[in-house]
Design a protein around this motif. Structure first.
Motif, PDB file in Angstrom:
ATOM      1  N   ALA A 190     -21.814  -0.565   1.579  1.00 51.64           N
ATOM      2  CA  ALA A 190     -20.548   0.162   1.473  1.00 51.64           C
ATOM      3  C   ALA A 190     -19.442  -0.743   0.960  1.00 51.64           C
ATOM      4  CB  ALA A 190     -20.158   0.726   2.832  1.00 51.64           C
ATOM      5  N   ALA A 191     -18.595  -0.164   0.131  1.00 49.71           N
ATOM      6  CA  ALA A 191     -17.310  -0.779  -0.184  1.00 49.71           C
ATOM      7  C   ALA A 191     -16.274  -0.071   0.684  1.00 49.71           C
ATOM      8  CB  ALA A 191     -16.976  -0.610  -1.653  1.00 49.71           C
ATOM      9  N   VAL A 192     -15.342  -0.834   1.238  1.00 53.28           N
ATOM     10  CA  VAL A 192     -14.304  -0.244   2.086  1.00 53.28           C
ATOM     11  C   VAL A 192     -12.932  -0.630   1.545  1.00 53.28           C
ATOM     12  CG1 VAL A 192     -13.404   0.017   4.430  1.00 53.28           C
ATOM     13  CG2 VAL A 192     -15.853  -0.439   4.081  1.00 53.28           C
ATOM     14  N   TRP A 193     -12.157   0.381   1.178  1.00 49.80           N
ATOM     15  CA  TRP A 193     -10.775   0.177   0.754  1.00 49.80           C
ATOM     16  C   TRP A 193      -9.878   0.243   1.983  1.00 49.80           C
ATOM     17  CZ3 TRP A 193     -14.334   3.174  -1.749  1.00 49.80           C
ATOM     18  CH2 TRP A 193     -14.517   3.013  -3.134  1.00 49.80           C
ATOM     19  N   ILE A 194      -8.932  -0.681   2.102  1.00 48.34           N
ATOM     20  CA  ILE A 194      -7.952  -0.669   3.191  1.00 48.34           C
ATOM     21  C   ILE A 194      -6.565  -0.809   2.572  1.00 48.34           C
ATOM     22  CG2 ILE A 194      -7.139  -1.801   5.294  1.00 48.34           C
ATOM     23  CD1 ILE A 194      -9.997  -2.889   5.676  1.00 48.34           C
ATOM     24  N   TYR A 195      -5.647   0.077   2.952  1.00 53.93           N
ATOM     25  CA  TYR A 195      -4.313   0.079   2.353  1.00 53.93           C
ATOM     26  C   TYR A 195      -3.252   0.259   3.432  1.00 53.93           C
ATOM     27  CZ  TYR A 195      -0.377   1.602  -0.576  1.00 53.93           C
ATOM     28  OH  TYR A 195       0.844   1.722  -1.188  1.00 53.93           O
ATOM     29  N   ASP A 196      -2.265  -0.644   3.424  1.00 58.14           N
ATOM     30  CA  ASP A 196      -1.142  -0.548   4.347  1.00 58.14           C
ATOM     31  C   ASP A 196      -0.048   0.274   3.660  1.00 58.14           C
ATOM     32  OD1 ASP A 196       1.108  -0.868   5.904  1.00 58.14           O
ATOM     33  OD2 ASP A 196       0.848  -3.014   6.207  1.00 58.14           O
ATOM     34  N   THR A 197       0.216   1.450   4.185  1.00 57.63           N
ATOM     35  CA  THR A 197       1.159   2.362   3.550  1.00 57.63           C
ATOM     36  C   THR A 197       2.608   1.887   3.640  1.00 57.63           C
ATOM     37  OG1 THR A 197       1.340   3.673   5.580  1.00 57.63           O
ATOM     38  CG2 THR A 197      -0.339   4.348   3.979  1.00 57.63           C
ATOM     39  N   VAL A 198       2.883   0.898   4.483  1.00 61.99           N
ATOM     40  CA  VAL A 198       4.245   0.383   4.633  1.00 61.99           C
ATOM     41  C   VAL A 198       4.481  -0.831   3.739  1.00 61.99           C
ATOM     42  CG1 VAL A 198       5.917  -0.621   6.237  1.00 61.99           C
ATOM     43  CG2 VAL A 198       4.485   1.290   6.967  1.00 61.99           C
ATOM     44  N   THR A 199       3.629  -1.835   3.852  1.00 62.24           N
ATOM     45  CA  THR A 199       3.801  -3.064   3.071  1.00 62.24           C
ATOM     46  C   THR A 199       3.137  -2.988   1.700  1.00 62.24           C
ATOM     47  OG1 THR A 199       1.788  -4.128   3.892  1.00 62.24           O
ATOM     48  CG2 THR A 199       3.792  -4.400   5.209  1.00 62.24           C
ATOM     49  N   GLU A 200       2.261  -2.005   1.515  1.00 60.44           N
ATOM     50  CA  GLU A 200       1.484  -1.819   0.291  1.00 60.44           C
ATOM     51  C   GLU A 200       0.433  -2.915   0.071  1.00 60.44           C
ATOM     52  OE1 GLU A 200       4.181  -1.245  -2.965  1.00 60.44           O
ATOM     53  OE2 GLU A 200       5.003   0.608  -2.129  1.00 60.44           O
ATOM     54  N   ALA A 205     -11.111  -8.526   8.225  1.00 57.24           N
ATOM     55  CA  ALA A 205     -10.137  -8.318   7.150  1.00 57.24           C
ATOM     56  C   ALA A 205      -8.779  -7.903   7.721  1.00 57.24           C
ATOM     57  CB  ALA A 205     -10.650  -7.266   6.174  1.00 57.24           C
ATOM     58  N   LEU A 206      -8.796  -6.970   8.645  1.00 61.87           N
ATOM     59  CA  LEU A 206      -7.535  -6.500   9.225  1.00 61.87           C
ATOM     60  C   LEU A 206      -6.847  -7.587  10.043  1.00 61.87           C
ATOM     61  CD1 LEU A 206      -8.710  -2.922  10.082  1.00 61.87           C
ATOM     62  CD2 LEU A 206      -6.651  -3.451   8.760  1.00 61.87           C
ATOM     63  N   GLN A 207      -7.631  -8.387  10.748  1.00 62.42           N
ATOM     64  CA  GLN A 207      -7.059  -9.486  11.520  1.00 62.42           C
ATOM     65  C   GLN A 207      -6.358 -10.486  10.610  1.00 62.42           C
ATOM     66  OE1 GLN A 207      -9.791 -12.298  13.467  1.00 62.42           O
ATOM     67  NE2 GLN A 207      -8.562 -12.103  15.308  1.00 62.42           N
ATOM     68  N   ARG A 208      -7.009 -10.818   9.497  1.00 57.56           N
ATOM     69  CA  ARG A 208      -6.435 -11.772   8.541  1.00 57.56           C
ATOM     70  C   ARG A 208      -5.199 -11.186   7.859  1.00 57.56           C
ATOM     71  NH1 ARG A 208      -7.512 -16.870   7.377  1.00 57.56           N
ATOM     72  NH2 ARG A 208      -8.090 -16.554   5.204  1.00 57.56           N
ATOM     73  N   MET A 209      -5.257  -9.899   7.519  1.00 60.09           N
ATOM     74  CA  MET A 209      -4.105  -9.260   6.891  1.00 60.09           C
ATOM     75  C   MET A 209      -2.907  -9.238   7.839  1.00 60.09           C
ATOM     76  SD  MET A 209      -6.053  -6.061   5.018  1.00 60.09           S
ATOM     77  CE  MET A 209      -4.648  -5.411   4.099  1.00 60.09           C
ATOM     78  N   LYS A 210      -3.182  -9.014   9.113  1.00 60.26           N
ATOM     79  CA  LYS A 210      -2.120  -9.001  10.117  1.00 60.26           C
ATOM     80  C   LYS A 210      -1.516 -10.389  10.291  1.00 60.26           C
ATOM     81  CE  LYS A 210      -1.247  -7.723  14.951  1.00 60.26           C
ATOM     82  NZ  LYS A 210      -1.851  -7.130  16.175  1.00 60.26           N
ATOM     83  N   ALA A 250     -11.317   0.218  16.385  1.00 58.83           N
ATOM     84  CA  ALA A 250     -11.135  -0.869  17.358  1.00 58.83           C
ATOM     85  C   ALA A 250     -10.080  -1.865  16.883  1.00 58.83           C
ATOM     86  CB  ALA A 250     -12.459  -1.590  17.597  1.00 58.83           C
ATOM     87  N   ALA A 251      -9.952  -2.007  15.569  1.00 60.36           N
ATOM     88  CA  ALA A 251      -8.961  -2.931  15.008  1.00 60.36           C
ATOM     89  C   ALA A 251      -7.566  -2.328  14.961  1.00 60.36           C
ATOM     90  CB  ALA A 251      -9.392  -3.354  13.604  1.00 60.36           C
ATOM     91  N   GLY A 252      -7.462  -1.018  15.258  1.00 57.09           N
ATOM     92  CA  GLY A 252      -6.151  -0.392  15.335  1.00 57.09           C
ATOM     93  C   GLY A 252      -5.843   0.660  14.299  1.00 57.09           C
ATOM     94  N   VAL A 253      -6.794   0.944  13.415  1.00 60.96           N
ATOM     95  CA  VAL A 253      -6.571   1.998  12.417  1.00 60.96           C
ATOM     96  C   VAL A 253      -6.823   3.362  13.065  1.00 60.96           C
ATOM     97  CG1 VAL A 253      -7.239   2.917  10.161  1.00 60.96           C
ATOM     98  CG2 VAL A 253      -7.320   0.439  10.579  1.00 60.96           C
TER      99      VAL A 253
END
Length: 224
Positions: free
Chosen positions: A108-118, A138-143, A180-183
């Motif tokens: 699988a490829a997974v796209w993740i997009y933050d609608t606030v920070t873009e 990925a989400l931990q590192r982005m945060k 679990a990561a908060g999404v």
């Protein structure tokens, strides 16, 4: 040509201003091989045609080595050489003009997009990467690095191999790890498509016993 690879399950991502999310499926007439490098090289002109049709410079495409791990890397308009060694996911800031790219053929490829920070990310989540919770990493590192709040993120799971053609339900685990990561669950889209069930449109490493091509997931930012 680009609209051909902009399916409904990516509509939410592409609705955001300047977002460019694509999934390039099987390219008819291109010979397949057990040699991954040769196949990717043969497919590259077709893949880059989609990028160029959107007005994106192919030199802005950023790839990962994809070693079936859970490491991810921050990339941008300049920086390290590509593909980035030892990683299976890429992420960037909201103003970066680079285009993230991940190859798949059952994974699988997974796209993740933050609608606030873009800010955006694209990860390769196969059996091992999913077991190692690459989307959570990925989400931990982005945060940590970009200040992304997972509550503001949307995520999309690409076509991939699924039961009954595969003994593991990776999409279900990916969704669990994203939540679990908060999404929020309602902000996650699983396309539900099985690569092993449709060789007319997809490549399947398992069904084709390695003698196959690669699909390409893209996530970039359109030029103004």
């Amino acid at each position: 040509m680009q609209d051909t690879y902009s399916p409904d399950y990516l509509a939410g991502l592409n609705a955001a201003p300047r977002n460019f999310a694509r999934f390039i499926t099987r390219i008819p007439g291109v010979p397949v091989s057990t040699d991954r490098a040769a196949v990717v090289s043969a497919l590259r002109p077709y893949h880059m045609e989609v990028v160029k049709a959107a007005g994106i410079d192919p030199r802005m495409v950023r790839c990962a080595q994809q070693v079936h791990g859970n490491k991810v890397a921050l990339v941008g308009d300049i920086g390290c050489s590509y593909p980035v060694e030892g990683v299976d996911g890429l992420f960037c800031g909201g103003k970066a003009d680079c285009c993230l790219a991940i190859y798949v053929a059952d994974c699988a490829a997974v796209w993740i997009y933050d609608t606030v920070t873009e800010c955006r990310a694209l990860v390769h989540s196969g059996k091992l990467g999913t077991q190692k919770n690459i989307v959570g990493e990925a989400l931990q590192r982005m945060k940590k690095i970009l200040g992304v709040n997972p509550m503001n993120c949307v995520a999309v799971i690409s076509p991939c191999i699924r039961p009954p053609h595969y003994e593991v339900d990776n999409p279900t685990r990916i969704i669990e790890d994203l939540v679990a990561a908060g999404v929020p669950r309602e902000q996650i889209t699983d396309c539900g498509l099985d690569t092993a069930a449709d060789l007319e449109h997809f490549y399947s490493y398992r069904v084709e016993k390695g003698n196959t091509g690669r699909m390409l997931a893209l996530f970039g930012r359109l030029p103004e």
